[in-house]
Every structure is written in structure tokens, then in C-alpha cells.
Write a protein that holds these residues in place. Sequence first.
Motif, PDB file in Angstrom:
ATOM      1  N   PHE A  68     -18.764  -6.271  32.626  1.00 12.01           N
ATOM      2  CA  PHE A  68     -19.216  -7.108  31.514  1.00 12.01           C
ATOM      3  C   PHE A  68     -19.543  -8.511  32.006  1.00 12.01           C
ATOM      4  O   PHE A  68     -19.038  -8.963  33.021  1.00 12.01           O
ATOM      5  CB  PHE A  68     -18.201  -7.136  30.371  1.00 12.01           C
ATOM      6  N   ASN A  69     -20.439  -9.111  31.286  1.00  9.94           N
ATOM      7  CA  ASN A  69     -20.927 -10.435  31.613  1.00  9.94           C
ATOM      8  C   ASN A  69     -21.181 -11.109  30.279  1.00  9.94           C
ATOM      9  O   ASN A  69     -22.158 -10.805  29.597  1.00  9.94           O
ATOM     10  CB  ASN A  69     -22.222 -10.300  32.430  1.00  9.94           C
ATOM     11  N   THR A  70     -20.274 -11.979  29.874  1.00  7.85           N
ATOM     12  CA  THR A  70     -20.356 -12.511  28.518  1.00  7.85           C
ATOM     13  C   THR A  70     -21.452 -13.568  28.352  1.00  7.85           C
ATOM     14  O   THR A  70     -21.600 -14.130  27.269  1.00  7.85           O
ATOM     15  CB  THR A  70     -18.994 -13.074  28.073  1.00  7.85           C
ATOM     16  N   HIS A  71     -22.214 -13.828  29.423  1.00  8.67           N
ATOM     17  CA  HIS A  71     -23.413 -14.656  29.228  1.00  8.67           C
ATOM     18  C   HIS A  71     -24.476 -13.876  28.450  1.00  8.67           C
ATOM     19  O   HIS A  71     -25.349 -14.473  27.826  1.00  8.67           O
ATOM     20  CB  HIS A  71     -24.034 -15.022  30.581  1.00  8.67           C
ATOM     21  N   ILE A  72     -24.418 -12.576  28.584  1.00  7.83           N
ATOM     22  CA  ILE A  72     -25.524 -11.754  28.061  1.00  7.83           C
ATOM     23  C   ILE A  72     -24.980 -10.509  27.355  1.00  7.83           C
ATOM     24  O   ILE A  72     -23.813 -10.158  27.515  1.00  7.83           O
ATOM     25  CB  ILE A  72     -26.457 -11.282  29.213  1.00  7.83           C
ATOM     26  N   ILE A  73     -25.868  -9.859  26.590  1.00  9.86           N
ATOM     27  CA  ILE A  73     -25.585  -8.501  26.121  1.00  9.86           C
ATOM     28  C   ILE A  73     -26.301  -7.592  27.116  1.00  9.86           C
ATOM     29  O   ILE A  73     -27.522  -7.598  27.218  1.00  9.86           O
ATOM     30  CB  ILE A  73     -26.097  -8.306  24.680  1.00  9.86           C
ATOM     31  N   SER A  74     -25.517  -6.869  27.897  1.00 12.87           N
ATOM     32  CA  SER A  74     -26.097  -6.178  29.047  1.00 12.87           C
ATOM     33  C   SER A  74     -26.969  -4.990  28.668  1.00 12.87           C
ATOM     34  O   SER A  74     -27.911  -4.651  29.361  1.00 12.87           O
ATOM     35  CB  SER A  74     -24.992  -5.674  29.973  1.00 12.87           C
ATOM     36  N   GLN A  80     -18.622  -7.778  25.764  1.00 13.35           N
ATOM     37  CA  GLN A  80     -17.537  -7.197  26.563  1.00 13.35           C
ATOM     38  C   GLN A  80     -17.743  -5.718  26.828  1.00 13.35           C
ATOM     39  O   GLN A  80     -16.903  -5.084  27.456  1.00 13.35           O
ATOM     40  CB  GLN A  80     -16.199  -7.395  25.822  1.00 13.35           C
ATOM     41  N   ARG A  81     -18.834  -5.170  26.332  1.00 12.30           N
ATOM     42  CA  ARG A  81     -19.182  -3.756  26.495  1.00 12.30           C
ATOM     43  C   ARG A  81     -18.173  -2.816  25.843  1.00 12.30           C
ATOM     44  O   ARG A  81     -18.046  -1.662  26.244  1.00 12.30           O
ATOM     45  CB  ARG A  81     -19.340  -3.408  27.990  1.00 12.30           C
ATOM     46  N   ARG A 100     -24.893 -13.229  40.474  1.00 15.76           N
ATOM     47  CA  ARG A 100     -23.656 -12.670  39.926  1.00 15.76           C
ATOM     48  C   ARG A 100     -22.762 -12.280  41.091  1.00 15.76           C
ATOM     49  O   ARG A 100     -23.252 -11.911  42.162  1.00 15.76           O
ATOM     50  CB  ARG A 100     -23.939 -11.416  39.093  1.00 15.76           C
ATOM     51  N   GLU A 130     -30.564 -12.912  34.679  1.00 16.05           N
ATOM     52  CA  GLU A 130     -29.132 -12.592  34.671  1.00 16.05           C
ATOM     53  C   GLU A 130     -28.938 -11.096  34.364  1.00 16.05           C
ATOM     54  O   GLU A 130     -28.053 -10.454  34.923  1.00 16.05           O
ATOM     55  CB  GLU A 130     -28.440 -13.460  33.608  1.00 16.05           C
ATOM     56  N   GLU A 131     -29.782 -10.550  33.488  1.00 14.53           N
ATOM     57  CA  GLU A 131     -29.677  -9.126  33.136  1.00 14.53           C
ATOM     58  C   GLU A 131     -29.937  -8.261  34.361  1.00 14.53           C
ATOM     59  O   GLU A 131     -29.218  -7.301  34.628  1.00 14.53           O
ATOM     60  CB  GLU A 131     -30.690  -8.778  32.027  1.00 14.53           C
ATOM     61  N   GLN A 189     -27.060  -8.443  36.732  1.00 17.30           N
ATOM     62  CA  GLN A 189     -25.927  -7.648  36.261  1.00 17.30           C
ATOM     63  C   GLN A 189     -26.164  -6.157  36.541  1.00 17.30           C
ATOM     64  O   GLN A 189     -25.271  -5.462  37.019  1.00 17.30           O
ATOM     65  CB  GLN A 189     -25.704  -7.883  34.760  1.00 17.30           C
ATOM     66  N   GLU A 197     -23.991  -3.633  39.249  1.00 23.30           N
ATOM     67  CA  GLU A 197     -23.308  -2.383  38.892  1.00 23.30           C
ATOM     68  C   GLU A 197     -23.764  -1.212  39.755  1.00 23.30           C
ATOM     69  O   GLU A 197     -23.203  -0.130  39.681  1.00 23.30           O
ATOM     70  CB  GLU A 197     -23.519  -2.094  37.401  1.00 23.30           C
ATOM     71  N   THR A 253     -18.903 -16.870  34.148  1.00 19.44           N
ATOM     72  CA  THR A 253     -18.566 -16.658  32.743  1.00 19.44           C
ATOM     73  C   THR A 253     -17.158 -17.206  32.546  1.00 19.44           C
ATOM     74  O   THR A 253     -16.424 -17.450  33.508  1.00 19.44           O
ATOM     75  CB  THR A 253     -18.557 -15.161  32.370  1.00 19.44           C
ATOM     76  N   ARG A 254     -16.771 -17.390  31.303  1.00 22.24           N
ATOM     77  CA  ARG A 254     -15.416 -17.888  31.030  1.00 22.24           C
ATOM     78  C   ARG A 254     -14.383 -16.920  31.601  1.00 22.24           C
ATOM     79  O   ARG A 254     -13.350 -17.331  32.129  1.00 22.24           O
ATOM     80  CB  ARG A 254     -15.244 -18.055  29.519  1.00 22.24           C
ATOM     81  N   GLU A 255     -14.681 -15.628  31.528  1.00 24.28           N
ATOM     82  CA  GLU A 255     -13.719 -14.633  32.010  1.00 24.28           C
ATOM     83  C   GLU A 255     -13.578 -14.737  33.532  1.00 24.28           C
ATOM     84  O   GLU A 255     -12.491 -14.603  34.079  1.00 24.28           O
ATOM     85  CB  GLU A 255     -14.166 -13.221  31.611  1.00 24.28           C
ATOM     86  N   GLU A 256     -14.704 -14.974  34.214  1.00 23.46           N
ATOM     87  CA  GLU A 256     -14.630 -15.164  35.672  1.00 23.46           C
ATOM     88  C   GLU A 256     -13.867 -16.439  36.008  1.00 23.46           C
ATOM     89  O   GLU A 256     -13.093 -16.483  36.961  1.00 23.46           O
ATOM     90  CB  GLU A 256     -16.052 -15.219  36.268  1.00 23.46           C
ATOM     91  N   PHE A 259      -9.952 -13.200  28.702  1.00 23.14           N
ATOM     92  CA  PHE A 259     -10.558 -13.529  27.406  1.00 23.14           C
ATOM     93  C   PHE A 259      -9.819 -14.673  26.708  1.00 23.14           C
ATOM     94  O   PHE A 259      -8.606 -14.649  26.553  1.00 23.14           O
ATOM     95  CB  PHE A 259     -10.587 -12.298  26.498  1.00 23.14           C
TER      96      PHE A 259
END
Lengths: 298, 781
Positions: free
Chosen positions: A7-13, A52-53, B41, B115-116, B119, B123, B284-287, B701
Motif C-alpha cells: 500500500f501507498n497512501t499517497h495514491i489509490i493504487s 490501504q488496499r 518508491r 507514483e502509480e 508502485q 510490487e 508516506t506517513r506509514e513509511e 497508521f
Amino acid sequence: MTNINKFNTHIISKPFTYHQPETVEEAVNLLHKQSEVKILAGGTDLIPKMKQRLFNPKHIINLKKIPSLKGIKETERGIWIGATTKLRDIEKSKLVKEKIPLQYQCVKTIGSVQIRNMGTLGGNVCNASPAADGALGLIALNATIHITGINGERDVAVEDFFRGPGESVLGKDELVTGFTVPAPEEATGFHFISIGRMALDISTISVAVTVTLREGEVSDSRICLGSVAPVPLRLKKVEGYLMGKELRVDVITEAAERVSAGIKPIDDLRASAEYRREAAKGLMMEALYMAKRKAEAN
Amino acid sequence: MSKQSFTVLGKDTQRQDGTAKVTGREKYSSDLVLPNMLHARILKSPYPHARITSIDVSKVNTDVVTTLVPEEIPDIVFCPRLVSVPSSTYKDWKVLSDKPRYVGEAVAAVAAETEEEAQTALEKITVEYDQYSAVFDAKESMKEGAFPIHTEIELADEVIKVDNNIACSLDVEEGDTEKGFLECDHIIEHTYRTNRRYHTQMETKSVLVRPEADGGVTVWSTTQTLHNTRILLHEVFGIPMGKIRVIKVPLGGSFGSSIQVNPPTLIAVALALKAQRPVRLSYTREEDLHAHCSYQMIFNLKLGAMADGTLHAGHLDAWLDIGGHQIQAYPLLGCVVGWWVSLYKLSHKSYHGKAVYTNKVPSCAFRGYGNPQITWVVETMMDELAHKVGMDPVDFRLKNYIGEGDLFWGQGPSVKSIIESCGVEEILTTGAQLSGWYDRPKAENQTGRFRTGIGMGRGYHTSSAGAPVPGSVVDFGGAMLKLNEDGTFDYVSALMDHGGGTMDANAKIIAEEMNVPHYMVNIVDADTGTTVYDVCTHASRGIYSGGGAALKVAGQVKEKIRQAAARSLDAYSHALRFKWSEKQQQAIVYAPGIEGSQITLKDLANEMRYKNLGTIAAIDSYRQPSCPPHFTGYFVEVEIDTWSGQVRLVKVIAGADIGTVINPKLAMGQIHGGFSQGWSMTVNEDTPYDIESGDLLNHGFMADYKIPTPLDMPDLEAFHVFFADTYEPTGPFGAKGIGEGALNPVAGAIANAIQNAIGAQFFELPITKDKILAALREKEE
């Protein structure tokens, strides 16, 4: 396990198709036709979950362009609140504050002003979180949910709506259109309290009660708790205990003990189960005292 | 030195970046965009302890995506923090790890058009790992049989072995502690454990890198140090320093989390060099939650006092949980003992400190650098010891504190100086009076649902890490100042403003020296090529050290102005005076009493331009002679709901000795902010781990990492701040720092208030409502 790389909360993947119906009928038809659909109302729960998927829908149906889903009005059956009415609009509604002040109390501490400006009551309920304070008020007020599906309309009591965390009785091609909250009887008092880690937080535990007094004795009551079970919980046994009793200190204390014994909370990051059981007692005492005081004033 | 009256200092003035900040026009690293820019990323280890056996990037379309794996980066072991001398700098980092030591450690990276796409590419990378057993507690990690997290690391370019996961250790003794305790009448000993907090700075770690045609790189990054970023990039990538430009970008908060060069900067440079296109990497905030946190510390403290209330002997054992890598563990071991022994006089003291690796996010400095942790412990124990001795806690502190004229080594055993200004007495007596201290409630007299308590805590932080002689900490800075052709000044420095107004404060120091209003001094954006070295904006040194450098060059420019004006006016330079003309909006240099013998700075600068005499400017470095403590004290009133365990802040009295106050509102803002962080440290924050998955229980989170908002703070009317009337002789116009001292004593004060209200002591942070309710129930039974 949450995969840290997925997941990458910058975007909706994941890509999705966006639909914007303008009538309930159109929306219901879309629900019927498409699979892997998510409904977008305020987006405050949906969008983070997509980022967050946790949800990866192929279709998003935005309800915000359907005028009939929005608004607050008085009907014969009570106060009607449209499903996509913003929490902030409910908080600011004079009608809500006057006729169903418990719902005002429950709504005004959800998230922050920014979140209440986005989030809707329908979303708060349909998200089916055991911590949904908006739902808690509706249960305590004996509200009804109006549902429209491909086969027509039906009504469900809010307390019967929830099945588990994130799960409800709502069918795949059904849509919640609104809620009707009956105005409480005379001599009814109410109270809502929630505890969080900080002011802006999901409730660690919350309580909503209504109590109706007749000649000083409880003639009706509804005792509801959030974040202590898989669904927003109504404790009918405690209500039964209170029936016909005066709300004296010993009765309130005993009711609070029974509430504490009647819940099955879990340990999570917000608090331990033990804490929730202890705090439930105190919360219930305060809620009953306050409800009694308000009932006597009404 | 006597006190002076000031024209610019001590008055509230608008920040030069204020309009940009409040209108959203300020651009931070993550906002910056360059033509042809790629988005990066990082691939993170999902395991807390593993070795990579293979990385397969073959499924990624490398025609459009740049990939990066560990073997493509120079095989250099480094320490991302360059504030200490080589003999104190332990190195155990690589840009990308082939042996990840915590969940979230970067093992590979990609850069793509969007960014997409980045990502999606990420993966498609397949990594095979051999998993090792992991450990999440410092004490467990040292035990026989714990799997080694590091076996060999580097110190001063020598390879050294790591035993029992102990990253480094430090023992200090002064006097004879054993004998000292035998002489004591009262001794207390307890074990304490702190929490591990995330910085929650507004801006996540971000960087934009542009590769240059000459093989160099230009870098815009979230950092507290432009120059150390450049040095590290030079060390790792071998690029000549003149070809590395690190440009100052507004920083969206930091709280110490960018003293070290953050991993994204190095990764983005490697990607940009490979792709030969600009690369932006923004966590990202989570990272970000998987990238830095405070040090969790376990302490065993023993303090002994004489019957008359004189503190006499102390021993401290400290175990610092540093996570998977060292950022500044060894210097911190020195500071922990320094913070401790510089609070109160102890004739005999000893210390054993150990920094221990665990499989958690690497810890780094967090506002106070260990000081809030140890001060919580000491201030909690001081209350207990005062009770044992039979003294009032405030009086007990007044009897034993280290103040003016005393030797002070807050920044560790190698950074010693003598205290020359001290407002402790004023803070404690005024605070006691304003809070109703001597009539405070007693736990044993309270019944009923709500209990109130008043607690106090005091502390300090050093303003910089300066001293009369060199130690193991590098601490000097510099500044450039020039007179412009309109009579204004340009001030250029590598200092970083974290948001507190450091640069504005220094511009005001220059303005004060030049007899001009603050708006006549422009703060000019800078980079490594246009500034002299400044170590890092940390250690609450921005005003004391940075302002010292600003004042030094201002003095030099003033002297050059005198010389030039003397020539122009045919006067003696030492006879000339400066004044401000409100009407002309110009500073005027004049010979007193001589009609017509005056010139504005504008005219002087232009005259020099037309006559080809040059620009009046000065650039210099400055090493401050000391690191004076700025003292703080809090008196906090709380109300505890015994039904829910919740603690409510009723009233806060905060006193601070920061020498000359430059910007009262901003200084108060620091105190409000420090209190808010301390409040949350005391009752709320922590980052527990799920030992099954090895990840943070909250997975990064923010929904499960709460910090206070204004709703959790007392009303402004109930939060009283006062400044002690002091003047620091070694500081610029008598000023000291405030940033860290604003936080350090808060946890002690609140913990003592809770103890005062309910009569229960807590030895573990945070003191959550769960723990309070449990303690209340235990007392009942």
C-alpha cells in the motif's frame, strides 16, 4: 498480515470505474448490475481503506449527486435524516438539537470538524464499526433505517442492522436512503459519553442511554455501548433490570455492575479489555445520573 | 555584564516566512517538481530480521522504470549523523540493506514516470529472504542466545566486533559511590521504563535530487544540516564536494528526526545517478512511522541524601534500546549521564550506560535527546526522596540544584563549562506562588470521583554543545552578512529553521546591532555552496550559536561601515554613531554635533558602488565558548476521573530562563508546544510491536498513533508562561535557547501531579488511563 509494500497512501493504487447516479433508482440499478462495488458518501472511511488496499473495488458509486438522500426534516414518524447528510450538518441542525438532542451529542464528537464536514451519517452507520457513535445514538433512540433495493423498499430497526465488524444486513443491491428517529416520549432523559486516547480519536468505549420515567420509576430505557463487542451493543438485560425501578444510587450502581459484566470487550491498541470493563461501570453511572437529571427536567 | 535595553529584541514581530506559511505558498521538499522528474518508491523489508538471498527485478519493465538493488550502490558503511568526532561515530548503515534489521528497512527502490507506475513496478520485485529470530526488548537482546543483529561494525574506520547485541557502552564515575551511599541517611532505588515515541513532525521525510551534467547532484531535502548532508553524499558516492549542492528548503518540523541524513536522501541520489533524471522520493506517513522514533530507555536509578536534605550519592544504570542501527548511540550515552548529573549536585556519582540493538525502527534524537526521559525519572524520584527526608519537594530542589557558578556538563563528559546565568530560583519560587504550591491537595484527604493534584518538575537543556575546549561533539556555525544598495542587509546562513523562528530571531539580533528595524534584514535562501559550515540545527543551538555567528559578522560589518563612512564624511571612525530615521526608513551614520556630517546606509552603499570601492560584507565562522543551560520549570494541576482513569489538565504554570527573550510569542509557542509533547509523552504515546509479525502494532497508521490537539490542552487562560529575568553573558545580547528545555521537565511534573492526586507511583511511561484505573483498583483492594 498487512503487507508493508502493498500500500501507498499517497495514491489509490488500483484503478476503478467511477459512477455518479442522480437518482436512487439509478444507484440501485448500478448496484444490481455491477459487482465489486463500493459506495462513496463522505469518503472518510472508504478512501483510507482503498489507499490501504483493504478495499479494492472495481466500481465506485458516488451518492453525493442524489438530492433525495440529503437533508433533515420533521415527518409524522419523527425526524428524518437523509443518508448522505453531513455529520456537521446534523450537528448544526436546530431540529436535531431540539427534538433528538442525544443524536446531536453523539455526532458532535465524531472525528474533527474537518472529518464531520466530509463524513455522513449513512457512512457512519453502513461502515458498521462497533465504534460508530452515530449508530449508537440511533439505537438508543430506537431509530429506523430506510433501505431501497432492486425489489423495493424496506425498513429495519437500527439495532438489527449490524452483523459484525464491517458487516450488516444490507443486501448487495440495496442502498440506505435515510433514517427516521422518533421523538422521545415526555419525561425521557438521555446521555452520551465517549472516551478516547485523545480528543480526536475513535471511541475507546462509548455509552448512549435513554431513560423514560413515569412517577419517578423507569418505564422505558435503552442502554447502548460502543467498542465493547463486534457490533454496537444494546444491553436488554440491564434495561430489564431497570424497569419499574427508581434511579437511586444503589440501582444505578447495580446497573453499572451489570453492564460491566454483560459486555465482552477485547484488548486492542486503544485499551485493554479489562480497562473497558472497568470504565464501562463509571461511564454507565455517569450516563444514568445525567439521563435521570434530564428526564426529571423534561 | 549588565542588562541592556533593546529596540528590536523582546518585541513580537512578524516572521518573514509568515505570509507564505499561512497562505500555503511555502513549498516544502515534497511539493517541489522538476521537468522530467521521476517518482521513487522504496521496497521495505516485511521481516524484522533476515538476510536477502536473492532479488529478482526481471518482471519490471526497465525500459521505463529504474530499479535499484543493494549491490548497485558503493559498498560503504557509514553513520548518517556527522555531529561527533570520528572516535565517537559508530558506523553500521548501508544505503540499501541486504540484511534488514527491522520491518520497514529499505532493501530496493524504483523510480518511474508516476507514483502509480512506481508502485506497480515495486510490487513486481521478488525478494527471497532467510529469516532470523528477532528481538524487541533491550534486556532480552543482551541475553545469551539472542541472535546477533550486527556482528561487525566500524569505528573510526576500524572494524570492531559486537558482543551480546551491545552497540556501545560508557561507564563514568566521580568520587566513590559505594562509600558515598554508606554515608547517606536516605536511599531510594527504582527501575523505570520509558516509551518509544514517533516524532509526528508535519512533513514526512522527502527529497528531490537532480543529477547534473558534470556528474554532480543538486539536492532539496528535509534536513537539519545542509553541510553534513553534503559530506555524507561525498563519502558514500565519491562525488567531489564542489559538485554536490544541497539547497535549503523550508522544513515542515523535525524535532530531531533529521539531525541524521534520512535514508530517502541517499536512495534518491543513487536512483537519480542511475536514471540520469531528477528523482523525487517522499515517504508516506506509514513509511515515516517506520523510519524514526525516540529512544526507549530502561533506567535503574539509586539516589542517596543526608538527613539535612543534601543529595550525596547517585548511581544510574541505563539501557538504551536503539533499534536496528546506530545513529548517535555513543554520544547519547554521554548525554544521558550528563543530563542526569547536571540537574543536582552529587558528591559521588557513577554510571553504567549500554546502548543495545533490537529489531525495531532505529531510534534517533527527539527533542531533548534523552533529557525528557532521564528528567522524568529524576524528578519523580526527587519528590519521593523529598518526602523521605521530610522536606517540601520545591525546597528540596532549591537546596540541591546546579546553578550559577557551578560546573555543568549536560552534553556529556567531554563538554564542560561553568554556568553564568541561572533563573532556577525565580522559576521555582514564582511557580510555587502562582500555582498555590504550598496549599496543594493531598491524596489521602481526597475521596469521591474526581481527585486533583499539583505536581512540579524542573529541568534544563543546553543551548548548543559549545565549551571552552574541543570535546567529542562538533559545534560551530557561521554566517554571512552584506549591506545592500538600498540600505537593507542580506543575512545568509546554513542554519535550518524547524518552524520555531530561529532565522527570524537571528535577523533580529543583526537588526539590533545595526540599529535598524527587523524588516531591514533579509533572510536569504542558501545552500552548501553559498554558506560556511554549520554543524546542524539541533541541541537548541539556533539562537545561542547561530545568533552568536550572526552577531559576530554584524559586528564586523558595522566596523566596515564605520570605516567607509569615516572616509566619506572625513570623520574618525570610532567617533561615529548610528541612528534610525523613521522618516527616511534608513539607518544613518553620523558624527555627533557636526552639522551635515551624516550619511544613510543607502547613500553609503551607492557611493561605494559608484567609486568602485566594493560591497560591505563579512563572512565568518563562530565557535561559542559555552553551552549555557536554559532552565525551565512546570507546575501542573490535574484532575483525575477515578471512574475512567482520565487525566484532565486544569492549570499549567510554566517558567523559563532563556536569557534575553527575542520574540516573546514565539518563545511562548515553544513552551506550549513542548508542554503538549510532554503531556502526550506522559499519558499517551507509545509504539508497541507485534512480536509475531515483527511490525509495529499500528502498522504505521496514524489512526492508532494519537497526539494531542488544542482540544486536549488547557484553555489558554489556564496556561501561564513567565520568563525569568536573566542575561547570559556569553550569548548574543544575553540570549539562550528554549526548544528542548520546553519539553524536558514536563513528564516529571505531570507524573508528580498524578501521584499527588491519587497517591500512586508509576515506573513506566506512558501513564495511560488503563494504568491509572488499575492502580486505583489496586489501592482499593
